[in-house]
Design an enzyme around this catalytic site. Structure first.
Site, PDB file in Angstrom:
ATOM      1  N   TRP A  67       0.838  -1.210   0.000  1.00  0.00           N
ATOM      2  CA  TRP A  67       0.000   0.000   0.000  1.00  0.00           C
ATOM      3  C   TRP A  67       0.870   1.256   0.000  1.00  0.00           C
ATOM      4  O   TRP A  67       0.535   2.248  -0.640  1.00  0.00           O
ATOM      5  CB  TRP A  67      -0.981  -0.003   1.167  1.00  0.00           C
ATOM      6  CG  TRP A  67      -1.977  -1.113   1.060  1.00  0.00           C
ATOM      7  CD1 TRP A  67      -2.152  -2.156   1.917  1.00  0.00           C
ATOM      8  CD2 TRP A  67      -2.943  -1.312   0.015  1.00  0.00           C
ATOM      9  NE1 TRP A  67      -3.149  -2.985   1.475  1.00  0.00           N
ATOM     10  CE2 TRP A  67      -3.652  -2.498   0.310  1.00  0.00           C
ATOM     11  CE3 TRP A  67      -3.258  -0.614  -1.153  1.00  0.00           C
ATOM     12  CZ2 TRP A  67      -4.668  -2.986  -0.523  1.00  0.00           C
ATOM     13  CZ3 TRP A  67      -4.267  -1.102  -1.977  1.00  0.00           C
ATOM     14  CH2 TRP A  67      -4.959  -2.277  -1.659  1.00  0.00           C
TER      15      TRP A  67
ATOM     16  N   ASP B 241      -1.677   6.119   6.759  1.00  0.00           N
ATOM     17  CA  ASP B 241      -2.769   5.291   6.245  1.00  0.00           C
ATOM     18  C   ASP B 241      -3.080   4.278   7.341  1.00  0.00           C
ATOM     19  O   ASP B 241      -2.333   3.325   7.561  1.00  0.00           O
ATOM     20  CB  ASP B 241      -2.297   4.598   4.952  1.00  0.00           C
ATOM     21  CG  ASP B 241      -3.313   3.597   4.415  1.00  0.00           C
ATOM     22  OD1 ASP B 241      -4.374   3.406   5.039  1.00  0.00           O
ATOM     23  OD2 ASP B 241      -3.027   2.992   3.351  1.00  0.00           O
TER      24      ASP B 241
ATOM     25  N   LYS C 284     -12.924  -1.877   7.318  1.00  0.00           N
ATOM     26  CA  LYS C 284     -12.372  -2.816   8.307  1.00  0.00           C
ATOM     27  C   LYS C 284     -13.024  -2.586   9.678  1.00  0.00           C
ATOM     28  O   LYS C 284     -13.844  -3.369  10.119  1.00  0.00           O
ATOM     29  CB  LYS C 284     -10.843  -2.684   8.422  1.00  0.00           C
ATOM     30  CG  LYS C 284     -10.075  -3.343   7.258  1.00  0.00           C
ATOM     31  CD  LYS C 284      -9.770  -2.434   6.187  1.00  0.00           C
ATOM     32  CE  LYS C 284      -8.733  -2.743   5.166  1.00  0.00           C
ATOM     33  NZ  LYS C 284      -8.658  -3.947   4.442  1.00  0.00           N
TER      34      LYS C 284
HETATM   35  N1  PMP Z   1      -4.460   0.920   2.590  1.00  0.00           N
HETATM   36  C1  PMP Z   1      -4.510  -0.161   3.386  1.00  0.00           C
HETATM   37  C2  PMP Z   1      -3.603  -0.242   4.577  1.00  0.00           C
HETATM   38  C3  PMP Z   1      -5.404  -1.201   3.106  1.00  0.00           C
HETATM   39  O1  PMP Z   1      -5.446  -2.282   3.884  1.00  0.00           O
HETATM   40  C4  PMP Z   1      -6.258  -1.090   1.987  1.00  0.00           C
HETATM   41  C5  PMP Z   1      -7.275  -2.152   1.630  1.00  0.00           C
HETATM   42  N2  PMP Z   1      -7.070  -3.413   2.103  1.00  0.00           N
HETATM   43  C6  PMP Z   1      -6.151   0.042   1.187  1.00  0.00           C
HETATM   44  C7  PMP Z   1      -5.251   1.026   1.519  1.00  0.00           C
HETATM   45  C8  PMP Z   1      -7.022   0.215  -0.031  1.00  0.00           C
HETATM   46  O2  PMP Z   1      -8.341   0.464   0.347  1.00  0.00           O
HETATM   47  P1  PMP Z   1      -9.485   0.781  -0.693  1.00  0.00           P
HETATM   48  O3  PMP Z   1      -9.853  -0.516  -1.314  1.00  0.00           O
HETATM   49  O4  PMP Z   1     -10.572   1.390   0.160  1.00  0.00           O
HETATM   50  O5  PMP Z   1      -8.967   1.746  -1.695  1.00  0.00           O
END
Ligand code: PMP
Length: 362
Positions: free
Chosen positions: A104, A174, A198
């Site tokens: 991420w 994040d 989550k």
């Molecule tokens: N950042 C983290 C730490 C995540 O765990 C996730 C999704 N698992 C995301 C970003 C991406 O999230 P989204 O699908 O809402 O864009």
């Protein structure tokens, strides 16, 4: 109907009591003769919902008064664009520093490089992101507009136990896979963002908490609906927001409040994670993948000593009501995501299953 234990990384299990409440008032919210998803985002009733969300969040996360709460479209990844668009211009060099502790952060770094220069300060990619590398604050490029971290690495089961100290340079976190799972001091951060799916509610929306002096630096080409200042000025209602997600979040926050708040849930989350890690550490059949000093209490990742048994393990777990234990496609193995709504008995059921599977197949 018996409900499964959903160990999926997200969209994740929500508290049953929350879902029951939503179900109960779905057709007739607040005796209006109408569903909450049918009423205007500008109605007094929705105003009450969004205000309740704000005040519960402020209280539960202990958000200081100089921070603003925003409900931003597009989920967490959208903020990989939103943050640089709003903050890369904070300093003239248009640089941002990234701590690469998982995919991420890698994605966020790539996205930010559309708008300026991304500096990748540390990386644990050499060891499949199984640890949080050491970082020396004196290495920080002082021309950086901000430093970006992923506080909990959903795929790899690691987290920052102690956050990097970045002095005057805003720290952006994040916190998608851990917000409201442990107590944190908001004052350490310039921006915190989290996708809802989550610990907070349904997917598709992100919660953004921003220190107010960081508003108003957006690049001129920033789309209005990604401009955090626009969200702040219009209480996240510049257009029709996802009213249902905000309503669901208000119910989740009420539930968390009833559980005794973040301090209490952190104790429970630690107890759940310890049950799993202790079992894994005492087994020769299962092997944890995250460095023990950097383990997450939200995502527990491990392998089977014999990888060819993995598909049987997952299939039998599914049949036993233990759902979505498959590790992320980029990582493999097993991942048990145990967010706030996962009860302790779900972790007990998983350990019982693992013990039996090892007995049969180990
Ligand atoms: N950042 C983290 C730490 C995540 O765990 C996730 C999704 N698992 C995301 C970003 C991406 O999230 P989204 O699908 O809402 O864009």
């Amino acid at each position: 109907m018996s409900r499964i234990f959903n160990f999926g990384a997200g969209p994740a299990m929500l508290p049953t009591a929350v879902m029951e409440k939503a179900q109960k008032e779905f057709l007739n919210y607040n005796d209006m003769g109408s569903s909450v998803i049918e009423i205007s985002h500008r109605s007094a009733e929705f105003d009450e919902i969004i205000n309740r969300c704000d005040s519960l969040l402020s209280e539960l996360a202990e958000i200081p008064p100089n921070y603003k709460i925003l409900y931003v479209h597009g989920g967490a990844q959208m903020q990989f664009s939103g943050v640089p668009l709003n903050l890369i211009n904070y300093k003239p060099a248009r640089k941002a520093t990234f701590m690469l502790t998982g995919n991420w952060a890698v994605k966020a770094s790539k996205e930010a490089s559309r708008y300026g220069t991304s500096i990748n300060a540390i990386s644990s990619e050499d060891a499949s992101f199984s640890y949080i590398p050491k970082w020396n604050p004196s290495d920080l490029d002082l021309e950086s507009s901000y430093v970006h971290i992923t506080s909990n690495n959903t795929l790899y089961g690691t987290r920052w136990h102690k956050f990097p100290e970045t002095g005057d340079i805003p720290l952006v976190a994040d916190m998608t896979s851990e917000f409201l799972s442990r107590k944190i001091d908001i004052n350490q951060f310039g921006i915190i963002f989290a996708g809802l799916q989550k610990n907070l509610g349904p997917a598709g929306l992100a919660l953004v908490i921003i220190r107010e002096d960081l508003l108003g630096h957006a690049l001129p080409e920033t789309p209005s609906l990604l401009n955090y200042k626009v969200y702040e000025e219009q209480h996240s209602l510049a257009n029709t927001n996802n009213t249902f997600a905000i309503y669901m979040m208000s119910l989740v926050l009420e539930w968390l409040n009833e559980q005794g708040g973040v301090g209490k849930i952190e104790i429970e989350n630690s107890r759940k994670a310890a049950l799993l890690y202790d079992f894994i550490d005492n087994s020769d059949f299962y092997e944890g993948t995250a460095h023990p000093d950097h383990r997450s209490i939200m995502n527990v990742t491990f392998n089977l000593s014999e990888n060819e048994l993995l598909s049987d393990f997952l299939e039998q777990a599914r049949a036993a009501g233990l759902y979505a234990l498959k590790g992320h496609r980029a990582v493999g193995g097993v991942r048990a995501s145990i967010y706030n709504a996962m009860p302790y008995k779900g972790c007990e059921a998983l350990v019982d299953f693992m013990r039996e599977f090892e007995k049969d197949r180990g």
